[in-house]
Design a protein around this motif. Structure first.
Motif, PDB file in Angstrom:
ATOM      1  N   ILE A  67      62.942  75.060  48.010  1.00  0.00           N
ATOM      2  CA  ILE A  67      63.271  73.222  48.369  1.00  0.00           C
ATOM      3  C   ILE A  67      63.305  73.517  46.430  1.00  0.00           C
ATOM      4  N   HIS A  68      64.269  72.810  45.847  1.00  0.00           N
ATOM      5  CA  HIS A  68      64.697  73.345  44.513  1.00  0.00           C
ATOM      6  C   HIS A  68      64.128  71.531  43.823  1.00  0.00           C
ATOM      7  N   ASN A  69      63.854  71.673  42.223  1.00  0.00           N
ATOM      8  CA  ASN A  69      62.467  70.891  41.734  1.00  0.00           C
ATOM      9  C   ASN A  69      63.052  71.230  39.885  1.00  0.00           C
ATOM     10  N   ARG A  70      62.269  69.911  39.700  1.00  0.00           N
ATOM     11  CA  ARG A  70      62.819  69.582  37.863  1.00  0.00           C
ATOM     12  C   ARG A  70      61.778  70.002  37.411  1.00  0.00           C
ATOM     13  N   MET A  71      60.567  70.511  37.749  1.00  0.00           N
ATOM     14  CA  MET A  71      59.445  70.251  37.357  1.00  0.00           C
ATOM     15  C   MET A  71      59.398  71.266  35.408  1.00  0.00           C
ATOM     16  N   ALA A  72      59.521  71.787  35.695  1.00  0.00           N
ATOM     17  CA  ALA A  72      60.362  73.016  34.001  1.00  0.00           C
ATOM     18  C   ALA A  72      60.753  71.808  33.059  1.00  0.00           C
ATOM     19  N   MET A  73      62.250  70.848  33.739  1.00  0.00           N
ATOM     20  CA  MET A  73      62.062  70.564  32.833  1.00  0.00           C
ATOM     21  C   MET A  73      61.995  69.164  32.414  1.00  0.00           C
ATOM     22  N   LEU A  74      60.700  68.481  33.681  1.00  0.00           N
ATOM     23  CA  LEU A  74      59.723  67.421  33.205  1.00  0.00           C
ATOM     24  C   LEU A  74      59.142  68.106  31.819  1.00  0.00           C
ATOM     25  N   ARG A  75      58.552  69.147  32.436  1.00  0.00           N
ATOM     26  CA  ARG A  75      57.206  69.119  30.983  1.00  0.00           C
ATOM     27  C   ARG A  75      57.644  69.975  30.285  1.00  0.00           C
ATOM     28  N   ALA A  76      58.580  70.480  30.022  1.00  0.00           N
ATOM     29  CA  ALA A  76      59.475  70.417  28.630  1.00  0.00           C
ATOM     30  C   ALA A  76      59.615  69.364  27.981  1.00  0.00           C
ATOM     31  N   GLU A  77      60.619  68.244  28.383  1.00  0.00           N
ATOM     32  CA  GLU A  77      60.844  67.179  27.580  1.00  0.00           C
ATOM     33  C   GLU A  77      59.367  66.724  28.114  1.00  0.00           C
ATOM     34  N   THR A  83      50.238  78.449  39.520  1.00  0.00           N
ATOM     35  CA  THR A  83      50.989  78.351  41.299  1.00  0.00           C
ATOM     36  C   THR A  83      52.224  77.011  40.220  1.00  0.00           C
ATOM     37  N   VAL A  84      51.951  77.248  39.148  1.00  0.00           N
ATOM     38  CA  VAL A  84      53.408  75.738  38.143  1.00  0.00           C
ATOM     39  C   VAL A  84      54.290  76.837  38.816  1.00  0.00           C
ATOM     40  N   GLY A  85      53.951  77.725  38.012  1.00  0.00           N
ATOM     41  CA  GLY A  85      54.756  78.814  37.352  1.00  0.00           C
ATOM     42  C   GLY A  85      56.052  79.686  39.215  1.00  0.00           C
ATOM     43  N   TYR A  86      54.986  79.642  39.736  1.00  0.00           N
ATOM     44  CA  TYR A  86      56.155  79.436  41.417  1.00  0.00           C
ATOM     45  C   TYR A  86      56.872  78.848  41.799  1.00  0.00           C
ATOM     46  N   LEU A  87      56.028  77.548  41.669  1.00  0.00           N
ATOM     47  CA  LEU A  87      56.590  76.224  42.260  1.00  0.00           C
ATOM     48  C   LEU A  87      57.989  75.732  41.327  1.00  0.00           C
ATOM     49  N   GLU A  88      57.385  76.360  39.751  1.00  0.00           N
ATOM     50  CA  GLU A  88      58.826  76.130  38.687  1.00  0.00           C
ATOM     51  C   GLU A  88      59.810  76.402  39.106  1.00  0.00           C
TER      52      GLU A  88
END
Length: 79
Positions: free
Chosen positions: A5-15, A33-38
């Motif tokens: 599953i691809h995600n944009r979590m790191a980008m949204l979090r950084a923005e 868990t957030v790191g594993y997801l990202e």
């Protein structure tokens, strides 16, 4: 067949200037868990994916996809 599953979590979090720890606390998960997801090492449950989308106030498909997201600047140039 890939189950990634691809995600944009790191980008949204950084923005938004949100730390992994702050996001984890808001979601009720461990910060690792957030790191594993990202990094794509862990795929969220549907419930967690929906909570993440709710947190960022965007539709779930803005954050998660079964296909890789295009890199910024690649073929998505605004007119």
């Amino acid at each position: 067949m890939s189950e990634t599953i691809h995600n944009r979590m790191a980008m949204l979090r950084a923005e938004r200037g949100i730390s992994r720890r702050a996001l984890a606390e808001a979601l009720g998960v461990h910060y690792q868990t957030v790191g594993y997801l990202e990094r794509g090492e862990y795929s969220p449950s549907l419930h967690l994916a929906l909570r993440i989308a709710d947190y960022f106030e965007v539709p779930v498909e803005v954050i998660f996809s079964i296909h890789p997201f295009p890199r910024l600047g690649d073929s998505e140039r605004s007119a």
